[in-house]
Design a protein around this motif. Structure first.
Motif, PDB file in Angstrom:
ATOM      1  N   LEU A  28     -14.464  24.075  13.356  1.00 45.87           N
ATOM      2  CA  LEU A  28     -14.872  24.620  14.656  1.00 45.87           C
ATOM      3  C   LEU A  28     -14.868  23.541  15.747  1.00 45.87           C
ATOM      4  O   LEU A  28     -14.737  23.862  16.929  1.00 45.87           O
ATOM      5  N   ASP A  29     -14.968  22.284  15.342  1.00 50.34           N
ATOM      6  CA  ASP A  29     -14.920  21.189  16.340  1.00 50.34           C
ATOM      7  C   ASP A  29     -13.618  21.207  17.140  1.00 50.34           C
ATOM      8  O   ASP A  29     -13.556  20.697  18.256  1.00 50.34           O
ATOM      9  N   MET A  30     -12.585  21.767  16.529  1.00 56.33           N
ATOM     10  CA  MET A  30     -11.286  21.812  17.225  1.00 56.33           C
ATOM     11  C   MET A  30     -11.344  22.643  18.494  1.00 56.33           C
ATOM     12  O   MET A  30     -10.439  22.595  19.320  1.00 56.33           O
ATOM     13  N   LEU A  31     -12.413  23.438  18.633  1.00 58.35           N
ATOM     14  CA  LEU A  31     -12.519  24.318  19.805  1.00 58.35           C
ATOM     15  C   LEU A  31     -13.363  23.701  20.922  1.00 58.35           C
ATOM     16  O   LEU A  31     -13.744  24.383  21.877  1.00 58.35           O
ATOM     17  N   ALA A  32     -13.653  22.408  20.797  1.00 58.37           N
ATOM     18  CA  ALA A  32     -14.573  21.753  21.742  1.00 58.37           C
ATOM     19  C   ALA A  32     -14.108  21.849  23.196  1.00 58.37           C
ATOM     20  O   ALA A  32     -14.929  21.792  24.108  1.00 58.37           O
ATOM     21  N   ASP A  33     -12.808  22.001  23.427  1.00 55.68           N
ATOM     22  CA  ASP A  33     -12.303  22.071  24.808  1.00 55.68           C
ATOM     23  C   ASP A  33     -12.378  23.471  25.422  1.00 55.68           C
ATOM     24  O   ASP A  33     -11.917  23.674  26.548  1.00 55.68           O
ATOM     25  N   ALA A  34     -12.922  24.427  24.694  1.00 55.29           N
ATOM     26  CA  ALA A  34     -12.996  25.797  25.241  1.00 55.29           C
ATOM     27  C   ALA A  34     -13.898  25.804  26.471  1.00 55.29           C
ATOM     28  O   ALA A  34     -15.010  25.266  26.421  1.00 55.29           O
ATOM     29  N   PRO A  35     -13.433  26.386  27.570  1.00 55.33           N
ATOM     30  CA  PRO A  35     -14.261  26.396  28.788  1.00 55.33           C
ATOM     31  C   PRO A  35     -15.333  27.487  28.717  1.00 55.33           C
ATOM     32  O   PRO A  35     -15.307  28.455  29.474  1.00 55.33           O
TER      33      PRO A  35
END
Ligand SMILES: Cc1ncc(COP(=O)(O)O)c(C=O)c1O
Length: 384
Positions: A28-35
């Motif tokens: 889930l860390d891969m989604l850290a750039d989600a605004p």
């Protein structure tokens, strides 16, 4: 004689046909750039949505003059939006060889009440496209997810057809060749071959589909979430990422991450090769055994994503109960989740082989299928 359990287990037992396995090493860390908490109409939101469209075009090789939109309600939303907006201008032909195609037939015949020719084939078979009149609007599914039967190629579709071809390609896109010049509408969702999240549909329109939208107004009312035109002109914004209603920016980020992975593994060719290798591993396994076979009768139509298998051993007394027991045993062992055949399909197993599945996991699963098969044959004898 006791049947011995195989020594190796798949590292990832997720073989569901949708939502499908996430990309390898997903966190889930891969989604850290989600605004998150930002408007999808803010510059950052619009950029992400536009990037999802452009990356899709790039990887799938969608022609520059085709429009790509992100629409509500997953693949179903995209297919229904297309059918409700485009059909009715000329006669329709509906093709179905499994459950989802049959669902589109119901939509058109019972809900839209259109004059349609319906051509169907049983599970394991396909409608012969050479018998179809492509001067009518033709609706079909490229890869029948519940039967594991796919269209082998677009050769039977004439380039100079008068009708539109509306193709549900949800379990084909990113793993199977789609002949863009033969397809006017292509739909898919994110949670299949790319292992994205279920939420939105992708709707791809050829220039001819756009021309139909701009020249024809259906007789029936059009809900806001289906409306693609404004004042008789295409609402271009939808195809630049200005979605009709609010998308999930978390799901969009997740799709972007999956697309970036898709590029890393070689883009479309790499993704397709992964699915091909996965499916071939299963085909070879079946070839060497006389108790299990592909549901697809013609080799040319065998799916490389939703591989559907049937048990062919004549010692099996109750086919449906047997297949269920095998799937249950595999799940209990933690080696395969969600591999039972679709509820409306013939009894058997369905193993997802899309690009996010690792070939090593398929290879590790197969001895377990043999193990579960033998165990259930033995259990059947004991119960008798
Ligand atoms: C061929 C096909 N069409 C349509 C659907 C429905 O898709 P969604 O749930 O994304 O609307 C599926 C789902 O598995 C499918 O396999």
């Amino acid at each position: 004689m006791a049947i011995e359990a195989p020594a190796t287990r798949p590292a990832n037992p997720r073989f569901s046909s949708g939502p499908c396995a996430k990309i390898p090493s997903y966190t889930l860390d891969m989604l850290a750039d989600a605004p998150l908490g930002r408007s999808h109409r803010a510059a950052i939101g619009k950029e992400k949505l536009k990037a999802a469209i452009e990356e899709t075009r790039e990887i799938l090789g969608v022609p520059a003059d085709y429009k790509i939109g992100i629409v509500p309600a997953s693949d179903t939303g995209a297919v229904e939006m297309a059918m409700w907006s485009l059909l009715g201008a000329r006669k329709a032909t509906m093709l179905a060889w499994e459950s989802f195609g049959a669902g589109w037939v119901t939509d058109v015949v019972k809900q839209l009440k259109l004059d349609a020719e319906v051509k169907t084939a049983d599970y394991g078979q396909i409608v012969d496209l050479a018998t179809v009149d492509f001067n009518t609007d033709v609706v079909f599914t490229w890869n029948g997810t519940t039967s594991g039967v796919r269209v082998p190629n677009g050769d039977a579709i004439p380039a100079d057809r008068e009708g539109l071809t509306i193709c549900d390609a949800t379990s084909a896109a990113f793993a199977q060749d789609l002949p863009w010049d033969k397809l006017d509408v292509v739909t898919f969702s994110w949670q299949k071959v790319m292992g994205g999240e279920a939420a939105h549909g992708m709707l791809i329109l050829s220039p001819r589909a756009v021309a139909r939208l701009e020249s024809y107004t259906p007789a029936w009312p059009m809900p806001k979430i289906f409306r693609m035109t404004k004042g008789g002109k295409l609402n271009e914004g939808i195809f630049k990422g200005e979605t009709i209603n609010t998308p999930s920016m978390l799901a969009v980020e997740d799709y972007l991450v999956a697309l970036a992975w898709g590029r890393e593994v070689g883009g479309f060719a790499g993704l397709k090769a992964r699915a091909d290798a996965n499916a071939k591993t299963i085909w070879d396994f079946c070839e060497a055994r006389d108790w299990i076979a592909n549901l697809a009768e013609d080799e040319a139509t065998r799916s490389n994503t939703s591989v559907c298998l049937k048990f062919t051993d004549d010692r099996i007394k109750d086919g449906a109960a047997f297949a269920k027991a095998v799937a249950k045993r595999l799940e209990k062992e933690g080696v395969a989740l969600d591999v039972g055949a679709y509820r409306d399909a013939p009894a058997g197993l369905r193993i997802w082989c899309g690009a996010t599945v690792e070939q090593a996991d398929i290879a590790a699963l197969l001895p377990w299928i043999e193990y579960a098969f033998e165990a259930e044959i033995a259990a059947q004898t004991e119960a008798a």
